[in-house]
Design a protein around this motif. Structure first.
Motif, mmCIF file in Angstrom:
data_model
loop_
_atom_site.group_PDB
_atom_site.id
_atom_site.type_symbol
_atom_site.label_atom_id
_atom_site.label_comp_id
_atom_site.label_asym_id
_atom_site.label_seq_id
_atom_site.Cartn_x
_atom_site.Cartn_y
_atom_site.Cartn_z
ATOM 1 N N ALA A 1 -10.202 56.319 -61.653
ATOM 2 C CA ALA A 1 -9.897 55.058 -62.342
ATOM 3 C C ALA A 1 -8.390 54.940 -62.510
ATOM 4 O O ALA A 1 -7.695 55.938 -62.697
ATOM 5 C CB ALA A 1 -10.565 55.001 -63.708
ATOM 6 N N PRO A 2 -7.864 53.700 -62.447
ATOM 7 C CA PRO A 2 -6.429 53.512 -62.699
ATOM 8 C C PRO A 2 -6.113 53.725 -64.179
ATOM 9 O O PRO A 2 -6.929 53.442 -65.046
ATOM 10 C CB PRO A 2 -6.181 52.063 -62.284
ATOM 11 C CG PRO A 2 -7.504 51.396 -62.365
ATOM 12 C CD PRO A 2 -8.543 52.446 -62.118
ATOM 13 N N THR A 3 -4.911 54.238 -64.447
ATOM 14 C CA THR A 3 -4.473 54.436 -65.831
ATOM 15 C C THR A 3 -3.491 53.346 -66.239
ATOM 16 O O THR A 3 -2.944 52.626 -65.386
ATOM 17 C CB THR A 3 -3.797 55.807 -66.017
ATOM 18 O OG1 THR A 3 -2.599 55.838 -65.263
ATOM 19 C CG2 THR A 3 -4.715 56.942 -65.605
ATOM 20 N N ALA A 4 -3.252 53.238 -67.523
ATOM 21 C CA ALA A 4 -2.356 52.219 -68.063
ATOM 22 C C ALA A 4 -0.928 52.370 -67.540
ATOM 23 O O ALA A 4 -0.202 51.388 -67.419
ATOM 24 C CB ALA A 4 -2.363 52.264 -69.584
ATOM 25 N N LEU A 5 -0.525 53.603 -67.199
ATOM 26 C CA LEU A 5 0.844 53.840 -66.719
ATOM 27 C C LEU A 5 0.966 53.818 -65.199
ATOM 28 O O LEU A 5 1.997 54.180 -64.648
ATOM 29 C CB LEU A 5 1.361 55.173 -67.271
ATOM 30 C CG LEU A 5 1.447 55.253 -68.796
ATOM 31 C CD1 LEU A 5 1.887 56.637 -69.231
ATOM 32 C CD2 LEU A 5 2.391 54.185 -69.340
ATOM 33 N N GLY A 6 -0.099 53.417 -64.494
ATOM 34 C CA GLY A 6 -0.042 53.290 -63.036
ATOM 35 C C GLY A 6 -0.511 54.503 -62.267
ATOM 36 O O GLY A 6 -0.477 54.520 -61.046
ATOM 37 N N GLY A 7 -0.964 55.527 -62.971
ATOM 38 C CA GLY A 7 -1.484 56.721 -62.305
ATOM 39 C C GLY A 7 -2.981 56.609 -62.099
ATOM 40 O O GLY A 7 -3.531 55.509 -62.031
ATOM 41 N N ARG A 8 -3.644 57.752 -62.034
ATOM 42 C CA ARG A 8 -5.092 57.782 -61.859
ATOM 43 C C ARG A 8 -5.693 58.843 -62.761
ATOM 44 O O ARG A 8 -5.083 59.880 -63.035
ATOM 45 C CB ARG A 8 -5.482 58.099 -60.415
ATOM 46 C CG ARG A 8 -5.055 57.050 -59.406
ATOM 47 C CD ARG A 8 -5.800 55.738 -59.625
ATOM 48 N NE ARG A 8 -5.454 54.732 -58.646
ATOM 49 C CZ ARG A 8 -4.490 53.838 -58.776
ATOM 50 N NH1 ARG A 8 -3.719 53.844 -59.843
ATOM 51 N NH2 ARG A 8 -4.263 52.942 -57.850
ATOM 52 N N ALA A 9 -6.907 58.578 -63.228
ATOM 53 C CA ALA A 9 -7.692 59.538 -63.995
ATOM 54 C C ALA A 9 -8.895 59.916 -63.146
ATOM 55 O O ALA A 9 -9.506 59.060 -62.504
ATOM 56 C CB ALA A 9 -8.148 58.927 -65.313
ATOM 57 N N ILE A 10 -9.226 61.206 -63.129
ATOM 58 C CA ILE A 10 -10.329 61.728 -62.339
ATOM 59 C C ILE A 10 -11.357 62.333 -63.288
ATOM 60 O O ILE A 10 -10.996 62.983 -64.270
ATOM 61 C CB ILE A 10 -9.840 62.867 -61.399
ATOM 62 C CG1 ILE A 10 -8.594 62.458 -60.635
ATOM 63 C CG2 ILE A 10 -10.934 63.359 -60.493
ATOM 64 C CD1 ILE A 10 -8.798 61.368 -59.650
ATOM 65 N N ARG A 11 -12.645 62.129 -62.986
ATOM 66 C CA ARG A 11 -13.698 62.780 -63.760
ATOM 67 C C ARG A 11 -14.824 63.219 -62.834
ATOM 68 O O ARG A 11 -14.957 62.727 -61.712
ATOM 69 C CB ARG A 11 -14.235 61.874 -64.860
ATOM 70 C CG ARG A 11 -15.076 60.726 -64.353
ATOM 71 C CD ARG A 11 -15.594 59.886 -65.490
ATOM 72 N NE ARG A 11 -16.405 58.777 -64.980
ATOM 73 C CZ ARG A 11 -16.834 57.782 -65.720
ATOM 74 N NH1 ARG A 11 -16.524 57.729 -67.006
ATOM 75 N NH2 ARG A 11 -17.568 56.821 -65.195
#
Length: 68
Positions: free
Chosen positions: A24-34
Motif C-alpha cells: 500500500a502507498p504511504t502518506a510520505l510517498g513510500g510503501r507499506a508491506i504486510r
C-alpha cells in the motif's frame, strides 16, 4: 507508525496458496508491506527512494532469476 493512504493490493501473479505480500502507498510517498495471511501483523515500511531502489533491483533480476 506508518500511515498508509491507499488500499493494500496483492500482485496479479500471486497464487491462492497464501504465501503473498500486500503493498500500500504511504502518506510520505513510500510503501507499506504486510503479510496477506496475517493482516494484523506489523508493517514493513519503505521510504520512497528505498522502494524505488528495490523495484529497480527486482526488475533487473539483481536478486536472482525471475519467475516470470
Amino acid at each position: 507508525m506508518t500511515q498508509f493512504i491507499g488500499p493494500f493490493r496483492k500482485s496479479s501473479h500471486s497464487m491462492q496458496e497464501g504465501n503473498c505480500l500486500e503493498v500500500a502507498p504511504t502518506a510520505l510517498g513510500g510503501r507499506a508491506i504486510r503479510d496477506s495471511k496475517d493482516q494484523s501483523s506489523p508493517l514493513l515500511a519503505f521510504a520512497p527512494g528505498c522502494w524505488q531502489a528495490f523495484i529497480t533491483a527486482a526488475k533487473s533480476e539483481e536478486f536472482g532469476r525471475s519467475t516470470r
